[in-house]
Write a protein that holds these residues in place. Structure first.
Motif, PDB file in Angstrom:
ATOM      1  N   MET A   1       0.837  -1.207   0.000  1.00  8.56           N
ATOM      2  CA  MET A   1       0.000   0.000   0.000  1.00  8.56           C
ATOM      3  C   MET A   1       0.869   1.252   0.000  1.00  8.56           C
ATOM      4  O   MET A   1       0.649   2.178  -0.801  1.00  8.56           O
ATOM      5  CB  MET A   1      -0.915  -0.013   1.226  1.00  8.56           C
ATOM      6  CG  MET A   1      -1.742   1.242   1.425  1.00  8.56           C
ATOM      7  SD  MET A   1      -2.701   1.193   2.962  1.00  8.56           S
ATOM      8  CE  MET A   1      -1.366   1.392   4.177  1.00  8.56           C
ATOM      9  N   VAL A   2       1.862   1.301   0.873  1.00 13.24           N
ATOM     10  CA  VAL A   2       2.727   2.473   0.971  1.00 13.24           C
ATOM     11  C   VAL A   2       3.558   2.636  -0.291  1.00 13.24           C
ATOM     12  O   VAL A   2       3.696   3.749  -0.825  1.00 13.24           O
ATOM     13  CB  VAL A   2       3.632   2.367   2.215  1.00 13.24           C
ATOM     14  CG1 VAL A   2       4.610   3.535   2.260  1.00 13.24           C
ATOM     15  CG2 VAL A   2       2.795   2.335   3.486  1.00 13.24           C
ATOM     16  N   VAL A   3       4.119   1.523  -0.794  1.00 14.72           N
ATOM     17  CA  VAL A   3       4.960   1.592  -2.000  1.00 14.72           C
ATOM     18  C   VAL A   3       4.139   2.058  -3.202  1.00 14.72           C
ATOM     19  O   VAL A   3       4.586   2.896  -3.990  1.00 14.72           O
ATOM     20  CB  VAL A   3       5.609   0.216  -2.278  1.00 14.72           C
ATOM     21  CG1 VAL A   3       6.231   0.187  -3.673  1.00 14.72           C
ATOM     22  CG2 VAL A   3       6.674  -0.075  -1.232  1.00 14.72           C
TER      23      VAL A   3
ATOM     24  N   ALA B   1       2.057   5.561 -14.018  1.00 13.21           N
ATOM     25  CA  ALA B   1       2.515   4.593 -15.020  1.00 13.21           C
ATOM     26  C   ALA B   1       3.130   3.346 -14.399  1.00 13.21           C
ATOM     27  O   ALA B   1       3.230   2.303 -15.056  1.00 13.21           O
ATOM     28  CB  ALA B   1       3.532   5.258 -15.948  1.00 13.21           C
ATOM     29  N   GLU B   2       3.532   3.416 -13.126  1.00 17.68           N
ATOM     30  CA  GLU B   2       4.195   2.279 -12.480  1.00 17.68           C
ATOM     31  C   GLU B   2       3.290   1.527 -11.515  1.00 17.68           C
ATOM     32  O   GLU B   2       3.726   0.541 -10.910  1.00 17.68           O
ATOM     33  CB  GLU B   2       5.429   2.762 -11.706  1.00 17.68           C
ATOM     34  CG  GLU B   2       6.536   3.336 -12.560  1.00 17.68           C
ATOM     35  CD  GLU B   2       7.740   3.725 -11.719  1.00 17.68           C
ATOM     36  OE1 GLU B   2       7.963   3.105 -10.664  1.00 17.68           O
ATOM     37  OE2 GLU B   2       8.449   4.663 -12.104  1.00 17.68           O
ATOM     38  N   VAL B   3       2.050   1.959 -11.362  1.00 17.73           N
ATOM     39  CA  VAL B   3       1.193   1.373 -10.338  1.00 17.73           C
ATOM     40  C   VAL B   3       1.015  -0.126 -10.531  1.00 17.73           C
ATOM     41  O   VAL B   3       1.014  -0.907  -9.560  1.00 17.73           O
ATOM     42  CB  VAL B   3      -0.181   2.080 -10.332  1.00 17.73           C
ATOM     43  CG1 VAL B   3      -1.194   1.295  -9.498  1.00 17.73           C
ATOM     44  CG2 VAL B   3      -0.033   3.483  -9.774  1.00 17.73           C
ATOM     45  N   PHE B   4       0.887  -0.589 -11.778  1.00 24.74           N
ATOM     46  CA  PHE B   4       0.608  -1.996 -12.047  1.00 24.74           C
ATOM     47  C   PHE B   4       1.863  -2.818 -12.313  1.00 24.74           C
ATOM     48  O   PHE B   4       1.769  -3.962 -12.735  1.00 24.74           O
ATOM     49  CB  PHE B   4      -0.364  -2.128 -13.227  1.00 24.74           C
ATOM     50  CG  PHE B   4      -1.725  -1.567 -12.929  1.00 24.74           C
ATOM     51  CD1 PHE B   4      -2.625  -2.254 -12.132  1.00 24.74           C
ATOM     52  CD2 PHE B   4      -2.099  -0.330 -13.431  1.00 24.74           C
ATOM     53  CE1 PHE B   4      -3.876  -1.738 -11.845  1.00 24.74           C
ATOM     54  CE2 PHE B   4      -3.347   0.199 -13.148  1.00 24.74           C
ATOM     55  CZ  PHE B   4      -4.235  -0.503 -12.357  1.00 24.74           C
ATOM     56  N   THR B   5       3.025  -2.232 -12.094  1.00 28.42           N
ATOM     57  CA  THR B   5       4.260  -3.004 -12.207  1.00 28.42           C
ATOM     58  C   THR B   5       4.468  -3.824 -10.939  1.00 28.42           C
ATOM     59  O   THR B   5       3.924  -3.512  -9.882  1.00 28.42           O
ATOM     60  CB  THR B   5       5.465  -2.082 -12.425  1.00 28.42           C
ATOM     61  OG1 THR B   5       5.602  -1.207 -11.288  1.00 28.42           O
ATOM     62  CG2 THR B   5       5.291  -1.248 -13.693  1.00 28.42           C
TER      63      THR B   5
ATOM     64  N   PRO C   1       9.556   1.744  -6.045  1.00 24.89           N
ATOM     65  CA  PRO C   1       9.287   2.605  -7.203  1.00 24.89           C
ATOM     66  C   PRO C   1      10.570   2.948  -7.955  1.00 24.89           C
ATOM     67  O   PRO C   1      11.615   3.199  -7.344  1.00 24.89           O
ATOM     68  CB  PRO C   1       8.674   3.867  -6.570  1.00 24.89           C
ATOM     69  CG  PRO C   1       8.272   3.464  -5.195  1.00 24.89           C
ATOM     70  CD  PRO C   1       9.222   2.383  -4.770  1.00 24.89           C
ATOM     71  N   ALA C   2      10.473   2.956  -9.265  1.00 28.91           N
ATOM     72  CA  ALA C   2      11.618   3.398 -10.061  1.00 28.91           C
ATOM     73  C   ALA C   2      11.763   4.911  -9.969  1.00 28.91           C
ATOM     74  O   ALA C   2      12.875   5.445 -10.021  1.00 28.91           O
ATOM     75  CB  ALA C   2      11.437   2.967 -11.520  1.00 28.91           C
ATOM     76  N   HIS C   3      10.649   5.602  -9.839  1.00 26.32           N
ATOM     77  CA  HIS C   3      10.649   7.062  -9.687  1.00 26.32           C
ATOM     78  C   HIS C   3       9.741   7.410  -8.495  1.00 26.32           C
ATOM     79  O   HIS C   3       8.525   7.235  -8.578  1.00 26.32           O
ATOM     80  CB  HIS C   3      10.148   7.748 -10.957  1.00 26.32           C
ATOM     81  CG  HIS C   3      10.939   7.403 -12.179  1.00 26.32           C
ATOM     82  ND1 HIS C   3      10.639   6.313 -12.973  1.00 26.32           N
ATOM     83  CD2 HIS C   3      12.033   7.989 -12.728  1.00 26.32           C
ATOM     84  CE1 HIS C   3      11.491   6.249 -13.972  1.00 26.32           C
ATOM     85  NE2 HIS C   3      12.348   7.245 -13.852  1.00 26.32           N
ATOM     86  N   TRP C   4      10.341   7.867  -7.414  1.00 21.82           N
ATOM     87  CA  TRP C   4       9.576   8.188  -6.212  1.00 21.82           C
ATOM     88  C   TRP C   4       8.819   9.507  -6.412  1.00 21.82           C
ATOM     89  O   TRP C   4       9.348  10.453  -7.001  1.00 21.82           O
ATOM     90  CB  TRP C   4      10.506   8.318  -5.012  1.00 21.82           C
ATOM     91  CG  TRP C   4      11.238   7.054  -4.683  1.00 21.82           C
ATOM     92  CD1 TRP C   4      12.319   6.541  -5.340  1.00 21.82           C
ATOM     93  CD2 TRP C   4      10.941   6.131  -3.645  1.00 21.82           C
ATOM     94  NE1 TRP C   4      12.724   5.367  -4.775  1.00 21.82           N
ATOM     95  CE2 TRP C   4      11.897   5.081  -3.726  1.00 21.82           C
ATOM     96  CE3 TRP C   4       9.972   6.085  -2.649  1.00 21.82           C
ATOM     97  CZ2 TRP C   4      11.893   4.005  -2.845  1.00 21.82           C
ATOM     98  CZ3 TRP C   4       9.975   5.012  -1.779  1.00 21.82           C
ATOM     99  CH2 TRP C   4      10.919   3.987  -1.880  1.00 21.82           C
ATOM    100  N   THR C   5       7.592   9.549  -5.944  1.00 22.60           N
ATOM    101  CA  THR C   5       6.793  10.770  -6.088  1.00 22.60           C
ATOM    102  C   THR C   5       5.785  10.892  -4.953  1.00 22.60           C
ATOM    103  O   THR C   5       5.323   9.879  -4.409  1.00 22.60           O
ATOM    104  CB  THR C   5       6.042  10.774  -7.435  1.00 22.60           C
ATOM    105  OG1 THR C   5       5.268  11.976  -7.551  1.00 22.60           O
ATOM    106  CG2 THR C   5       5.112   9.586  -7.543  1.00 22.60           C
ATOM    107  N   LEU C   6       5.456  12.125  -4.594  1.00 25.85           N
ATOM    108  CA  LEU C   6       4.419  12.415  -3.598  1.00 25.85           C
ATOM    109  C   LEU C   6       3.164  12.994  -4.248  1.00 25.85           C
ATOM    110  O   LEU C   6       2.274  13.493  -3.555  1.00 25.85           O
ATOM    111  CB  LEU C   6       4.947  13.395  -2.545  1.00 25.85           C
ATOM    112  CG  LEU C   6       6.094  12.889  -1.655  1.00 25.85           C
ATOM    113  CD1 LEU C   6       6.586  14.010  -0.734  1.00 25.85           C
ATOM    114  CD2 LEU C   6       5.638  11.696  -0.815  1.00 25.85           C
TER     115      LEU C   6
ATOM    116  N   TRP D   1      -5.718   4.170  -8.428  1.00 29.14           N
ATOM    117  CA  TRP D   1      -5.106   3.317  -7.424  1.00 29.14           C
ATOM    118  C   TRP D   1      -3.994   4.021  -6.658  1.00 29.14           C
ATOM    119  O   TRP D   1      -3.860   3.854  -5.446  1.00 29.14           O
ATOM    120  CB  TRP D   1      -4.564   2.045  -8.094  1.00 29.14           C
ATOM    121  CG  TRP D   1      -5.657   1.150  -8.575  1.00 29.14           C
ATOM    122  CD1 TRP D   1      -6.001   0.892  -9.862  1.00 29.14           C
ATOM    123  CD2 TRP D   1      -6.575   0.416  -7.762  1.00 29.14           C
ATOM    124  NE1 TRP D   1      -7.081   0.040  -9.926  1.00 29.14           N
ATOM    125  CE2 TRP D   1      -7.455  -0.274  -8.645  1.00 29.14           C
ATOM    126  CE3 TRP D   1      -6.756   0.269  -6.387  1.00 29.14           C
ATOM    127  CZ2 TRP D   1      -8.472  -1.090  -8.192  1.00 29.14           C
ATOM    128  CZ3 TRP D   1      -7.773  -0.553  -5.930  1.00 29.14           C
ATOM    129  CH2 TRP D   1      -8.616  -1.222  -6.819  1.00 29.14           C
ATOM    130  N   GLY D   2      -3.183   4.787  -7.335  1.00 34.56           N
ATOM    131  CA  GLY D   2      -2.113   5.492  -6.637  1.00 34.56           C
ATOM    132  C   GLY D   2      -2.661   6.474  -5.616  1.00 34.56           C
ATOM    133  O   GLY D   2      -2.213   6.522  -4.465  1.00 34.56           O
TER     134      GLY D   2
END
Length: 277
Positions: A35-37, A44-48, A53-58, A242-243
Motif C-alpha cells: 500500500m505504501v509503496v 505509469a508504475e502502479v501496475f508493475t 518505485p523506479a521514480h519516487w513521487t508524492l 489506485w495510486g
C-alpha cells in the motif's frame, strides 16, 4: 550429557516454528508495505511488480489531499472515534458495575439479552436507526454518527468479567468507611482496573475508526463524513485511481498505526484476555 538426537529434533522443531511465524508475519505486513509503496509510485508504475518505485513521487498524496476535504474528514473520524469510545466505556462501566454489585430479579435475563444484541449484526438495525436519526434531524451530522453507538454489548461483557474478578472485600471495606456506590466505582474499582479498561477502550477506538456502513448511510456531504467514506470517492465504474487511493488509505491508516505502535502491549493484552474469557 544430553541426547544429541533429541537436541537436533528440538532445534529442528524450533526452526520450523520460527519459519512459520516469519512467513505469517510476512503475509500480515506485506499488504501494508505494498500500500505504501504503491502510493509513492507514479501512475505509469502502479501496475508493475517492482518492490520499489523506479521514480519516487508524492503526487498521489497531493492529489488525494486536494480531491476530498481530507483534513476535515480526518478530524471527523478522530472526533467520532473518541466520542464513541468514551461513551461506550462510560455506559459499559456503569452496566458492568450494576451487574456485578447488585442482585436483582431478571439480572441474568437482562445480561443475556445484552449478550444477544452483540450477536446481531449492525447491518440488521441500520434501517431502524436511520429512521430515528432522520426523525431527529441528525442526518449529515456528527451526532447522527455517534448517538446510535454510545453503548457496546462487547464492552459490557468484557468489563463484567473484569469487575467480577475484583476483590469484594475491598468494596465492602469502602462501604464500611461510608463510601457510596458512585465513590466505590470511581475511587476504588476504576483506578485498580484502569489498564484493563484502557485495553478495551483501544479495541473500541479501532472499531469506531474503521466503521464504514453507518457513515455511508447517514452522511451525504463529505465534509460531514468520516475518512472511511472518503476512500470510496477514488473508486468508480470508469476506473479506480489506485495510486491516489493508496495514498489516501495510507493517511487514513496512520492514526491507528501510531496508536498501535504506542500502545501495542495493551492491545495484545486485550486480545489475550478477551480470548481467555
Amino acid at each position: 550429557m544430553g541426547n544429541p538426537s533429541g537436541v537436533r529434533r528440538g532445534l529442528a522443531s524450533l526452526t520450523l516454528k520460527h519459519a512459520a511465524l516469519i512467513a505469517l508475519s510476512f503475509l500480515a505486513v506485506f499488504p501494508l508495505y505494498w500500500m505504501v509503496v504503491t502510493s509513492l509510485k507514479p501512475e505509469a508504475e502502479v501496475f508493475t511488480s517492482s518492490l520499489l518505485p523506479a521514480h519516487w513521487t508524492l503526487d498521489n498524496y497531493v492529489s488525494a489531499w486536494n480531491s476530498i476535504p481530507m483534513g476535515r474528514m480526518l478530524l471527523n473520524s478522530l472526533g467520532v472515534a473518541f466520542a464513541q469510545t468514551a461513551t461506550q466505556l462510560f455506559t459499559a462501566i456503569l452496566a458492568a458495575y450494576a451487574f456485578t454489585r447488585w442482585e436483582f430479579r431478571g439480572s441474568g435475563l437482562l445480561y443475556g439479552l445484552i449478550g444477544l444484541t452483540w450477536l446481531v449484526p449492525f447491518q440488521v438495525i441500520m434501517i431502524p436507526n436511520y429512521i430515528v436519526i432522520s426523525g431527529l434531524g441528525w442526518r449529515d451530522t456528527l451526532l447522527g454518527l455517534i448517538v446510535p453507538n454510545i453503548a457496546s454489548a462487547f464492552a459490557v461483557m468484557q468489563l463484567f468479567n473484569t469487575f467480577k474478578s475484583f476483590p469484594k472485600t475491598l468494596i465492602e471495606a469502602a462501604h464500611l468507611d461510608g463510601a457510596s456506590d458512585w465513590s466505590v466505582l470511581w475511587r476504588t474499582i476504576f483506578p485498580n482496573l484502569r489498564a484493563s479498561i484502557a485495553s478495551i477502550g483501544i479495541l473500541l477506538f479501532i472499531t469506531a475508526w474503521n466503521d464504514y456502513f453507518w457513515p455511508l448511510l447517514v452522511t451525504t456531504k463529505l465534509e460531514n463524513s468520516t475518512m472511511q467514506k472518503g476512500l470510496q470517492m477514488f473508486i468508480s465504474s470508469e476506473g479506480s485511481m489506485w495510486g491516489t487511493l493508496m495514498a489516501a488509505t495510507t493517511l487514513a491508516s496512520l492514526p491507528v498505526l501510531v496508536l498501535y505502535l504506542v500502545l501495542q502491549r495493551q492491545i495484545i493484552d486485550s486480545f489475550v484476555k478477551g480470548g481467555l474469557r
